[in-house]
Each structure stands twice: as C-alpha cells, then as structure tokens.
Design a protein around this motif. Structure first.
Motif: not given
Length: 383
Positions: A40-49
């Motif tokens: 969940h923390t890792h996904m915070k700087d990924k694309s919105f999709l």
C-alpha cells in the motif's frame, strides 16, 4: 487484563533482513499475508490506474472482513470461475460505489482501503442472483450502477452516527439497498423481473428423506462461498483460501461459524436445499468472523464467536421466514444486526478485549501488538 488505550499506539519494530533461502521464502510468504501495508505504501507514488486497481481489490476483500489485495484477486478469480456475468456485475457495482466516493470527496485513506467499494459489489451480485431475466441482460447494468452509487451515499450518512459508538458501517447500506430494490421491482416488472425469495422453513412432507452427509459437509464450505453468492465448491474453496491468506484464524472462524449455522438450520428443520447449498451457513460464518476480527483472540472471545454464530443463524432463519412471505430475502441482515449488538457489549470481561474499529487488522497482528504492549508495560512497571 487487557488495556486498549496504549497498546494500539505501538509500532512494529523494523524486522531484520532475512538470512538464507528458507528465511527469504518465509519472508516473501509473510509479505503476502495480513494487510500488505508495504504494498500500500509502495503504490502511493504509482499511477492513478494502478492505485485504483489496488483499492478495488481491497474493496473486494472487504466484503468478508479482509483487507488484502491478493485475497481480493483470489476472490475475483472465484467469481469469474463461478459466473463471468456475476463477476462483471460485481466489479461494476464496486467501481460505481468507489468512484462515487471519490467524487463526493470522502476520506482518501478510507477510499484507498476499499471501505467504499464492498457494499456496491454486494448489491450488484445480489441483483444478478435474483434477476429472472437471465445472464447478459444488459439493462440490469443500470440499477447495478445506481445501486452501487447509492450505497456510498448511505455509508457517508451513517458513518458519523455509528462512529459515536465506535461501530463500523458494515453492510447496512447493502442490506438496505437490495431489499428496497427487490421490493420496488417485484417479480412481474417488465424491465427488471426478479425471482421471489423462498423461506427456509420446510413443508412437512419434504424433510422426511435421509440427510446426505457428504452434501451436508460440502454445504459447510459453500456457506463461506455464499457470502459472495457462489454455489459451487471450487469458487468457495478459493474464497476460503483468500481468507486463509489474510488470516488463518479468520479462516477457522469462517468454517466454524458455517458449521454452527448449518447445525442450527438442521435443528429448525429447514429445507435440505438450504443446508446443501450453504444458504444456512453464511450468516453464521459472518457472525463468527465479526468477533474474530473485532476482538482479541482468547477463550472468552472464542466462546463469544460461537454464541454469535448461533444467534446469527437463528436470527437469519426467523428473518428469512418473515421476509420470505413477501418474496424478499433476509440477505445478511442477521449477521449485521447480531454483530452490531456484540460490538456494543459493555461487560468488562469482553469490553476489555474489544479492538477500536479504526485499529482492526488481522487477528494475528492484533495479538502481536498486544504481546508487545504487555512486554513494554511490564518493563515500565519494573523500572
């Protein structure tokens, strides 16, 4: 004695780097269990999709009191295996409710953890189950989207009220919307016809045949699958596996609750089809899991989970017989109502084990936090 005041403030110590292949494998497996907060923390700087995909997978798992995207993926696979049409409806309801929450500006952390998706998914699944128009009836997508969006409005309205008593919104929105929809459309609607719900009370002449034990045992597993309206063994086992991935303790609670609920159904001579299909078991499974999720595990709370499963089962039979007279299902009203009552218990023997709603994670993680707090409290006392 267990204090819930300071123990939830403790943070987990940073784990040491694993050594050796065996430890690496164990570390990888543990990474996939529980809430997968690192992901969940890792996904915070990924694309919105990509972020939105994770939110939706967590929303799927929230239906059954989980919070794990891999569990959500397993459940989605189970739905696709059960019925691609049902999976499509469920995902559409999930998308409608989650997007409505984003448009309304609901709390970002709650949206990202799937709290505004699961009610919409349940509404969509039940609309598909009760629709007598058959699969791939595209007009059904309209009420599915509207129903999913409506659950978000109801959730947003109920949350401030229930927070006063530290209660979750749970599936109150789903139960409300699906009953209103089926009551409005009825069985003879030219656009959205539905099957009437049948009461589980068996006619006197139907339950004189011998009980088939293998089918009864299969019905226990199907009781877990019926939470997602799955009626076959393969998808139900996948759903049980998804629960086990998040928490083995909750998986045991799910099966135990289904067993207790099935036995309760037998004691009330419900129709064998309800026992074999798992319809007698899913409310008991949910009722047992509620205690397992919201209370620290102990012998007292274990007995409470058994009692709540039994109460959920008998409440479901009563409500199903009552609402079945007018062709409406009791859905999961029984587990919702009894679970809410259990969370309102004021007795010290149980209240001290109650986990604050905002701090609920997997039972195993809750126990680890409690042990850390106990050690820290002992050291402080010694000093």
């Amino acid at each position: 004695m267990v204090s819930t005041g300071n123990m939830w403030i403790l943070e987990k110590n940073t784990p040491q780097q694993p050594r050796g292949l065996k430890q690496r494998v164990i570390s990888a497996l543990l990474y996939c269990t529980g809430e997968m907060k690192q992901l969940h923390t890792h996904m915070k700087d990924k694309s919105f999709l990509l972020q939105f995909s994770e939110w939706c997978l967590r929303g799927i798992s929230r239906v059954i009191l989980l919070n794990n995207p891999l569990s959500g993926a397993l459940i989605l696979a189970a739905l696709l295996l059960e019925s691609p049409w049902q999976a499509l409806l469920g995902m559409l309801g999930l998308l409608a409710s989650t997007l409505t929450a984003i448009i309304l500006g609901q709390d970002w952390e709650e949206v990202s953890s799937g709290l505004y998706g699961f009610n919409g998914m349940l509404v969509a699944l039940l609309m598909g189950v009760f629709s007598s128009a058959g699969d791939w009836y595209w007009w059904l997508l309209l009420p599915v989207c509207l129903g999913g969006a409506t659950t978000t409005f109801i959730s947003s309205s109920l949350a401030p009220v229930l927070e006063r008593w530290d209660l979750p919104v749970s599936v109150f929105p789903f139960n409300t919307v699906i009953v209103l929809y089926l009551a409005c459309t009825g069985t003879s609607n030219p656009y959205f016809p539905n099957y009437p719900a049948q009461p589980p009370g068996a006619p006197e002449s139907t339950n004189h045949t011998q009980l088939h034990v293998p089918q009864l045992l299969q019905g226990v597993v199907l009781g877990v699958g019926q939470i997602f309206a799955c009626e076959t063994l393969g998808p139900s086992l996948l759903i049980l596996g998804a629960v086990f991935l998040f928490s083995p303790v909750l998986a045991v609670h799910a099966l135990l609750g289904s067993v207790i609920s099935t036995v309760a159904g037998m004691s009330m001579s419900v129709q064998y089809s309800f026992l074999y299909s798992g319809l007698s078991g899913f409310n008991g499974a949910l009722g047992c899991m509620v205690v397992g999720a919201f209370f620290l595990f102990s012998w007292r709370t274990h007995l409470l989970s058994i009692a709540n499963a039994l109460l959920s089962a008998y409440t479901d039979i009563a409500l199903s017989n009552l609402l079945g007279v007018v062709g409406l299902p009791a859905s999961s009203w029984a587990a919702t109502l009894t679970g809410t009552l259990v969370l309102l218990l004021t007795g010290e023997n149980f209240k001290e084990y109650r986990i604050p709603t905002g701090k609920v994670t997997s039972p195993e993680h809750n126990l680890r936090l409690h042990k850390q707090w106990s050690v820290a409290n002992t050291n402080t006392t010694d000093v």
